[in-house]
Write a protein that holds these residues in place. Structure first.
Motif, PDB file in Angstrom:
ATOM      1  N   VAL A 120       0.819  -1.215   0.000  1.00  0.00           N
ATOM      2  CA  VAL A 120       0.000   0.000   0.000  1.00  0.00           C
ATOM      3  C   VAL A 120       0.856   1.270   0.000  1.00  0.00           C
ATOM      4  O   VAL A 120       1.994   1.282   0.466  1.00  0.00           O
ATOM      5  CB  VAL A 120      -0.959   0.042   1.215  1.00  0.00           C
ATOM      6  CG1 VAL A 120      -2.084  -0.956   1.060  1.00  0.00           C
ATOM      7  CG2 VAL A 120      -0.194  -0.163   2.525  1.00  0.00           C
ATOM      8  N   PRO A 122       0.214   5.945  -0.235  1.00  0.00           N
ATOM      9  CA  PRO A 122      -0.792   7.019  -0.220  1.00  0.00           C
ATOM     10  C   PRO A 122      -1.601   7.030  -1.520  1.00  0.00           C
ATOM     11  O   PRO A 122      -1.081   6.704  -2.589  1.00  0.00           O
ATOM     12  CB  PRO A 122       0.060   8.287  -0.089  1.00  0.00           C
ATOM     13  CG  PRO A 122       1.316   7.830   0.573  1.00  0.00           C
ATOM     14  CD  PRO A 122       1.564   6.451   0.055  1.00  0.00           C
ATOM     15  N   ILE A 123      -2.870   7.397  -1.415  1.00  0.00           N
ATOM     16  CA  ILE A 123      -3.728   7.469  -2.598  1.00  0.00           C
ATOM     17  C   ILE A 123      -3.243   8.629  -3.468  1.00  0.00           C
ATOM     18  O   ILE A 123      -3.314   9.792  -3.063  1.00  0.00           O
ATOM     19  CB  ILE A 123      -5.197   7.661  -2.196  1.00  0.00           C
ATOM     20  CG1 ILE A 123      -5.674   6.461  -1.358  1.00  0.00           C
ATOM     21  CG2 ILE A 123      -6.072   7.817  -3.431  1.00  0.00           C
ATOM     22  CD1 ILE A 123      -7.055   6.637  -0.769  1.00  0.00           C
ATOM     23  N   SER A 273      -2.727  10.207   2.527  1.00  0.00           N
ATOM     24  CA  SER A 273      -1.772   9.276   3.138  1.00  0.00           C
ATOM     25  C   SER A 273      -2.432   8.430   4.214  1.00  0.00           C
ATOM     26  O   SER A 273      -2.058   7.269   4.415  1.00  0.00           O
ATOM     27  CB  SER A 273      -0.591  10.041   3.732  1.00  0.00           C
ATOM     28  OG  SER A 273       0.096  10.797   2.760  1.00  0.00           O
ATOM     29  N   PHE A 276      -7.207   5.385   4.735  1.00  0.00           N
ATOM     30  CA  PHE A 276      -7.719   4.104   5.235  1.00  0.00           C
ATOM     31  C   PHE A 276      -7.817   4.057   6.756  1.00  0.00           C
ATOM     32  O   PHE A 276      -8.902   3.776   7.288  1.00  0.00           O
ATOM     33  CB  PHE A 276      -6.861   2.951   4.709  1.00  0.00           C
ATOM     34  CG  PHE A 276      -7.163   1.628   5.355  1.00  0.00           C
ATOM     35  CD1 PHE A 276      -8.379   1.010   5.160  1.00  0.00           C
ATOM     36  CD2 PHE A 276      -6.224   1.009   6.166  1.00  0.00           C
ATOM     37  CE1 PHE A 276      -8.661  -0.218   5.761  1.00  0.00           C
ATOM     38  CE2 PHE A 276      -6.487  -0.204   6.773  1.00  0.00           C
ATOM     39  CZ  PHE A 276      -7.720  -0.822   6.574  1.00  0.00           C
ATOM     40  N   PHE A 335      -1.249   1.468   9.672  1.00  0.00           N
ATOM     41  CA  PHE A 335      -1.892   0.585   8.692  1.00  0.00           C
ATOM     42  C   PHE A 335      -1.954  -0.845   9.217  1.00  0.00           C
ATOM     43  O   PHE A 335      -2.982  -1.527   9.069  1.00  0.00           O
ATOM     44  CB  PHE A 335      -1.151   0.636   7.363  1.00  0.00           C
ATOM     45  CG  PHE A 335      -1.732   1.622   6.391  1.00  0.00           C
ATOM     46  CD1 PHE A 335      -2.527   1.199   5.346  1.00  0.00           C
ATOM     47  CD2 PHE A 335      -1.496   2.978   6.531  1.00  0.00           C
ATOM     48  CE1 PHE A 335      -3.080   2.110   4.449  1.00  0.00           C
ATOM     49  CE2 PHE A 335      -2.038   3.904   5.645  1.00  0.00           C
ATOM     50  CZ  PHE A 335      -2.839   3.470   4.594  1.00  0.00           C
ATOM     51  N   TYR A 365      -9.322   1.295   0.901  1.00  0.00           N
ATOM     52  CA  TYR A 365      -8.118   0.470   0.977  1.00  0.00           C
ATOM     53  C   TYR A 365      -7.661   0.040  -0.419  1.00  0.00           C
ATOM     54  O   TYR A 365      -6.453  -0.006  -0.707  1.00  0.00           O
ATOM     55  CB  TYR A 365      -8.383  -0.763   1.845  1.00  0.00           C
ATOM     56  CG  TYR A 365      -7.135  -1.520   2.224  1.00  0.00           C
ATOM     57  CD1 TYR A 365      -6.189  -0.951   3.071  1.00  0.00           C
ATOM     58  CD2 TYR A 365      -6.905  -2.811   1.760  1.00  0.00           C
ATOM     59  CE1 TYR A 365      -5.046  -1.643   3.432  1.00  0.00           C
ATOM     60  CE2 TYR A 365      -5.766  -3.507   2.120  1.00  0.00           C
ATOM     61  CZ  TYR A 365      -4.838  -2.917   2.959  1.00  0.00           C
ATOM     62  OH  TYR A 365      -3.699  -3.600   3.319  1.00  0.00           O
ATOM     63  N   HIS A 368      -5.641   2.729  -1.917  1.00  0.00           N
ATOM     64  CA  HIS A 368      -4.271   2.685  -1.384  1.00  0.00           C
ATOM     65  C   HIS A 368      -3.463   1.579  -2.070  1.00  0.00           C
ATOM     66  O   HIS A 368      -2.289   1.781  -2.414  1.00  0.00           O
ATOM     67  CB  HIS A 368      -4.297   2.417   0.125  1.00  0.00           C
ATOM     68  CG  HIS A 368      -4.552   3.617   0.972  1.00  0.00           C
ATOM     69  ND1 HIS A 368      -3.601   4.605   1.162  1.00  0.00           N
ATOM     70  CD2 HIS A 368      -5.630   3.988   1.698  1.00  0.00           C
ATOM     71  CE1 HIS A 368      -4.086   5.531   1.977  1.00  0.00           C
ATOM     72  NE2 HIS A 368      -5.315   5.183   2.318  1.00  0.00           N
ATOM     73  N   SER A 371      -2.695   2.402  -5.730  1.00  0.00           N
ATOM     74  CA  SER A 371      -1.636   3.416  -5.732  1.00  0.00           C
ATOM     75  C   SER A 371      -0.293   2.803  -5.374  1.00  0.00           C
ATOM     76  O   SER A 371       0.752   3.196  -5.908  1.00  0.00           O
ATOM     77  CB  SER A 371      -1.986   4.534  -4.744  1.00  0.00           C
ATOM     78  OG  SER A 371      -3.166   5.216  -5.133  1.00  0.00           O
TER      79      SER A 371
END
Length: 382
Positions: A120, A122-123, A273, A276, A335, A365, A368, A371
């Motif tokens: 995962v 950050p988006i 960031s 989630f 996370f 999620y 994330h 990304s």
């Protein structure tokens, strides 16, 4: 019994193979990239091997590289660094699997949880076209820095040790358990102290909360197993790094972060960031308030994020952003704790009966994770 043992062995082998499949290509690529942090750290490892002198405040990654090279001299220092890094990632995957397996009965779901946490990011979908996916965000999985990758398993272990201070199962810890906690803190700090300086204040804040609630605190584990080893190690490192006037710590709002991203974009990047864990906590507020892992992880991340945005080194390393590693590593833990919380709440329930808020959280999620896959791709091809 034999069938069950074979099944367990197959599951662990699958976990190891998946961890290698994820990290071997990207770490091999990082080691070939002269501008990555690996080149500098491998050079330092070579200097330690040649001179026998250790003048780095956090040197344990470098000693591991030297040790592998001494045991297998046919390997170069670059190959030795690859071995150390890969073993650290397998160790991390094993820790996460053991943790998540306690609340999930499905091997496939547990394996997916582990793999996703390893990937995962950050988006960052809005920045894909410009490849604006890292700077200004608080990273989660960073591939170019060897000590960050080497320290991650110890970060998770130290967090679990910190949480054990408040757990009823550790009311009377054995000396061996305290020694394991102390060893974990020292090893982690000697690899990279970034999470140590976030965890200690986070634990301190939670201790104050527990004192206010008149709740149980294992002082022996807290002081002897965590506090003293960490503080003493940090003190020596501080003297080695700053004791001869080689620079000083300074406070300044967004001094480093706004150097790499527009100031007005930082709030959005921060939210992307932590989307989630923020969704998990916000949509499960009552249950989250009872979760020891989530509360301690949020407090620790709060400290790490403060360092990221407000502290810097007032010397030639000002824009290295070394305090940003505290934010990144504490976000990894946040996370880990958030995924654990969701598994504990829903892993063994019928997916068809899941409430709408869970599907929303899973969508966040997934963003994330997508990304993270794109971030992995960029690191591999660039």
């Amino acid at each position: 019994m034999l069938k069950q043992s074979n099944q367990l062995l197959i599951q662990w082998l699958a976990l190891v193979l998946v961890a290698f499949a994820i990290y071997l290509p990207i770490m091999h690529e990082m080691l070939q990239f002269e501008r990555s942090d690996y080149a500098r750290h491998i050079q330092w490892a070579g200097e330690i091997q040649a001179s026998g002198v250790i003048d780095l405040p956090h040197f344990l990654f470098h000693l591991q590289v030297v040790a592998v090279n001494e045991v297998a001299p046919q390997l170069s220092l670059v190959d030795s660094a690859l071995v150390v890094t890969l073993l650290a990632q397998v160790f991390l995957a094993a820790i996460l699997y053991r943790l998540y397996n306690t609340v999930s009965a499905s091997f496939a779901l547990t394996l997916f949880a582990v793999v996703s946490v390893l990937l995962v990011a950050p988006i960052s979908i809005t920045g894909w076209a410009e490849r604006d996916v890292y700077l200004g965000f608080i990273g989660i999985n960073t591939y170019h820095n060897p000590t960050t990758n080497a320290v991650k398993p110890w970060v998770v272990l130290s967090f679990l040790a910190g949480a054990a201070v408040f757990g009823k199962s550790f009311i009377r810890p054995h000396a061996a358990e305290v020694a394991v906690a102390a060893t974990t803190m020292v090893v982690m700090t000697l690899i990279k102290p970034s999470f140590t300086i976030a965890l200690l204040p986070g634990l301190g804040l939670y201790v104050l909360y527990r004192l206010f609630k008149q709740a149980y605190i294992n002082w022996w584990l807290l002081i002897v197993g965590i506090g003293l080893p960490a503080v003493l190690t940090l003190a020596v490192q501080f003297l080695m790094e700053y004791g001869e006037g080689s620079g000083q710590l300074a406070f300044g709002a967004f001094t480093v972060m706004r150097h790499y991203a527009p100031l007005e974009s930082l709030p959005f990047r921060f939210l992307m960031s932590i989307a989630f864990p923020l969704a998990v906590t916000g949509l499960h507020w009552r249950a989250a308030r009872e979760s020891l892992y989530l509360k301690l992880a949020w407090l620790t991340f709060g400290v790490g994020a403060f360092y990221t945005y407000f502290l810097f080194e007032d010397n030639e390393r000002i824009y290295h952003g070394n305090f940003g590693w505290s934010g990144q590593l504490s976000l990894v833990v946040l996370f880990v704790a958030s995924v654990y919380f969701m598994l504990r709440q829903y892993a063994n329930r019928d997916w068809r009966a899941l409430p709408a808020k869970v599907w929303f959280i899973l969508l966040v999620y997934a963003l994330h994770l997508v990304s993270g896959v794109f971030w992995y791709y960029l690191n591999y091809v660039d």
